[in-house]
Design an enzyme around this catalytic site. Structure first.
Site, PDB file in Angstrom:
ATOM      1  N   LYS A 171       0.876  -1.178   0.000  1.00  0.00           N
ATOM      2  CA  LYS A 171       0.000   0.000   0.000  1.00  0.00           C
ATOM      3  C   LYS A 171       0.910   1.224   0.000  1.00  0.00           C
ATOM      4  O   LYS A 171       2.048   1.175   0.497  1.00  0.00           O
ATOM      5  CB  LYS A 171      -0.952   0.009   1.192  1.00  0.00           C
ATOM      6  CG  LYS A 171      -0.362   0.076   2.560  1.00  0.00           C
ATOM      7  CD  LYS A 171      -0.057   1.443   3.107  1.00  0.00           C
ATOM      8  CE  LYS A 171      -1.130   2.450   2.840  1.00  0.00           C
ATOM      9  NZ  LYS A 171      -0.689   3.786   3.354  1.00  0.00           N
ATOM     10  N   THR A 182       5.409   6.089   2.550  1.00  0.00           N
ATOM     11  CA  THR A 182       4.491   5.651   3.578  1.00  0.00           C
ATOM     12  C   THR A 182       3.917   4.421   3.022  1.00  0.00           C
ATOM     13  O   THR A 182       2.878   4.444   2.385  1.00  0.00           O
ATOM     14  CB  THR A 182       3.267   6.524   3.750  1.00  0.00           C
ATOM     15  OG1 THR A 182       3.693   7.756   4.201  1.00  0.00           O
ATOM     16  CG2 THR A 182       2.298   5.944   4.754  1.00  0.00           C
TER      17      THR A 182
END
Lengths: 394, 394
Positions: A171, A182
């Site tokens: 992700k 991130t």
């Protein structure tokens, strides 16, 4: 798409009221036998609680289960955050009847809020009971935050007369920068790979993929890439000097490269995928610096969004990149269209503007002062990026 | 507002078809007597043609006229760009009957396009003939690009029984970063200041003002700050050890601080003025690094635009700033509201969110590991910033 799952890996995903209702947000990746494991973690000085735990637990190179939640980063949560990640992983170990040292955890989402332990506690037994009823795709979906699509890539690798499988999910979306994004990435394989070889190949894979992408230049507190190799293929252990190290490693590189590019394509609000290549730099480090400066420039990224062949902003970014450049030598290409020749305009801006209507753009810069190259991937900066990130606690 | 003009400075601004029709885009600042002059220039390796010329021409510390155009940066224009700036400044010198070494030139606007010399040539005689018919405000307007208002600040300085005057104008808006902005700044004074003292005070003034502001982190090819001191006040020459050095310098600092803050307020698309203070760092350099990382973070800037007290993004930026921090010591305040105490949430996010509705925001970070501080100014990142910078060749 159908993904070939490596032998012995089971998946589960449930809804634990961490994210908005109606979406799974707690998942587990489990290997039927304990596996060799390697991890690479954020270099941000502020590390989320689960990152601290994982660094300790992966040190001995063995692991069997990874718990993941989205919607809450469990970062800047102090003592409570550490207690919570301990409780969850120990609970999962108990339900799975495995040693707690074999369980890792990863979190992604908002910083500074403690996990909703009540609902997580309630869901843990279901999470474990559910193992095998879900597919890897379900985990890929459960770990999404601002991602608009699940990110999966797989490869088959011929190891003698056997066929090993590697599958990776990740992700990403916001906060993607040159020192990992991130992002959470989990890679599973049934190939028997030695711990040290696993670690080395993972480090190189990250270096060439996730460390080459830029979305907004921020670096998260939770970035983690983990790989588990459970050896259920039954091949002889692959070391760095083994015959099959190279095919394994190349497939791993392929998967991480695929996933990294998917992250850029799904960059928050991105409308374009941009490949930036710098050639002719003095050193590899300077080539990278130059490429990153261009990839990170808000002015370059907004110009590309506006389909504006504004190469002056690229020149300016090169000039402050910290990499040595010589204005009167620099060439810049949009695709195959040379817009700057030896530091000045070629007058081909119209052709370049037309080229910029594409969704996939490549920019090549030749500094012509050395032989080193670097390539990075980024996306444009759009009004949608601002909207997404201005919204309350996405 | 009425600005008191220093004695002996004359101004002129005309329309030379460099920008959109209907706006002045070519101006001149002229001192009736030759003046001491000092300049500080972009450190970008790509320097516009006029910057190369000015660095040479200001080296001896004397100057009398500055030509300025907006709408075209005359950067990345190669040999032609150098020829053009030579021709313009020499033409102005001829019309003014002064030595060409006393004429500097500054340009701002799009990169990579040569100046429209035909219309500039036609306008030069009018530009000089017009001297004295314009006010400093007219020059401040003529140098605007994406600026939404002209930026002017003035001070009176008592030098014995005389009253000296200093006036500064600047343009800014985009590309504002910690190593000077895409900005031009011109400061005029009738106080007699020694060349060396002028240079020293200007360097310090820039350090404390323009080098403390961040709009989008890009650094331009044209950044220039120049000061002319013509001594027409008739005071004794002010050296760095003179009695009146301090009041002169403090007024200069005041003017550059005013102008720098105006640039941030007028940051492209900005809706908020943000002051970021870092206290308790190990060294001044680390304090600055930490403050800049927060000020430059797209995620922090979009959160502030969204009135979201998302301090986790501030923690993450501190963590990757390169400055030493300790999570468990860090405090963060929005205004006087403490949102982070020793690395974790105080639960005052509602009060903080309410505070963020203001137009002027201060964020204070206490790292509590040392005694050094730094302060920087920035603005938020808005959809309007993207719109402005995506538009074709603004």
């Amino acid at each position: 798409m159908k993904y070939l799952n490596p032998q012995g890996f089971l998946y589960s995903a449930v809804e634990a009221a961490i994210k908005k209702p109606g979406r799974n947000d707690l998942a587990i990746i489990y290997s039927e036998t304990s596996a060799n494991i390697a991890g690479i973690f954020t270099t941000n000085q502020i590390k989320a609680a689960p990152v601290h735990l994982d660094i300790r637990r992966t040190r001995n190179g063995r692991g069997q289960a990874i718990v993941v939640n989205s919607g809450n980063a469990n970062a800047c949560t102090g003592r409570q955050g550490m207690d919570d990640v301990q409780e969850i992983t120990n609970g999962v170990a108990r339900h799975l009847h495995i040693d707690q040292s074999l369980v890792s955890m990863c979190s992604t989402g908002v910083i500074g809020v403690t996990l909703p332990m009540k609902s997580i506690r309630r869901q843990l037994p279901h999470l474990v009971a559910n193992l095998g009823k879900c597919k890897v795709e379900d985990v890929a979906e459960a770990i999404m935050t601002t991602d608009s699509f699940p990110k999966i890539s797989g490869r088959k690798v011929a190891i003698g007369n056997k066929t090993g499988r590697i599958i990776g999910i990740c992700k990403g979306a916001g906060m993607i920068c040159p020192s990992m994004a991130t992002m959470l990435c989990f890679i599973m394989t049934d190939i028997n790979v030695q711990r040290k070889a696993l670690k080395t190949s993972l480090r190189q894979a990250v270096q060439q993929s996730f460390n080459r992408i830029v979305v907004d230049g921020d670096m998260s507190t939770n970035d983690t890439v983990m790989i588990m190799a459970n050896g259920m293929l039954g091949n002889g252990e692959i070391t760095e000097t083994a015959q099959y190290y190279r095919p394994f490693r190349d497939s791993l590189f392929g998967i991480t490269a695929d996933l990294a590019k998917m992250i850029v394509r799904d960059g928050e609000g991105a409308s374009k995928f941009i490949e930036i290549t710098v050639n002719g730099a003095r050193t590899a480090r300077e080539a990278q610096k130059a490429a990153y400066a261009v990839a990170k420039s808000s002015l370059v990224k907004t110009a590309l969004y506006g389909k504006d062949a504004n190469w002056g902003r690229i020149m300016a970014a090169l000039g402050y990149s910290g990499s040595k450049i010589r204005e009167e030598k620099t060439d810049i290409y949009f695709g195959k269209i040379k817009v700057v020749d030896a530091g000045t305009a070629t007058g081909k801006d119209d052709a370049a503007t037309s080229y910029l209507k594409r969704k996939d753009i490549s920019i090549t810069i030749n500094l012509k002062i050395g032989k080193a190259s670097a390539q990075v991937y980024t996306c444009d900066l759009t009004e949608e990026y601002v909207r997404i990130n201005a919204a309350y606690r996405t």
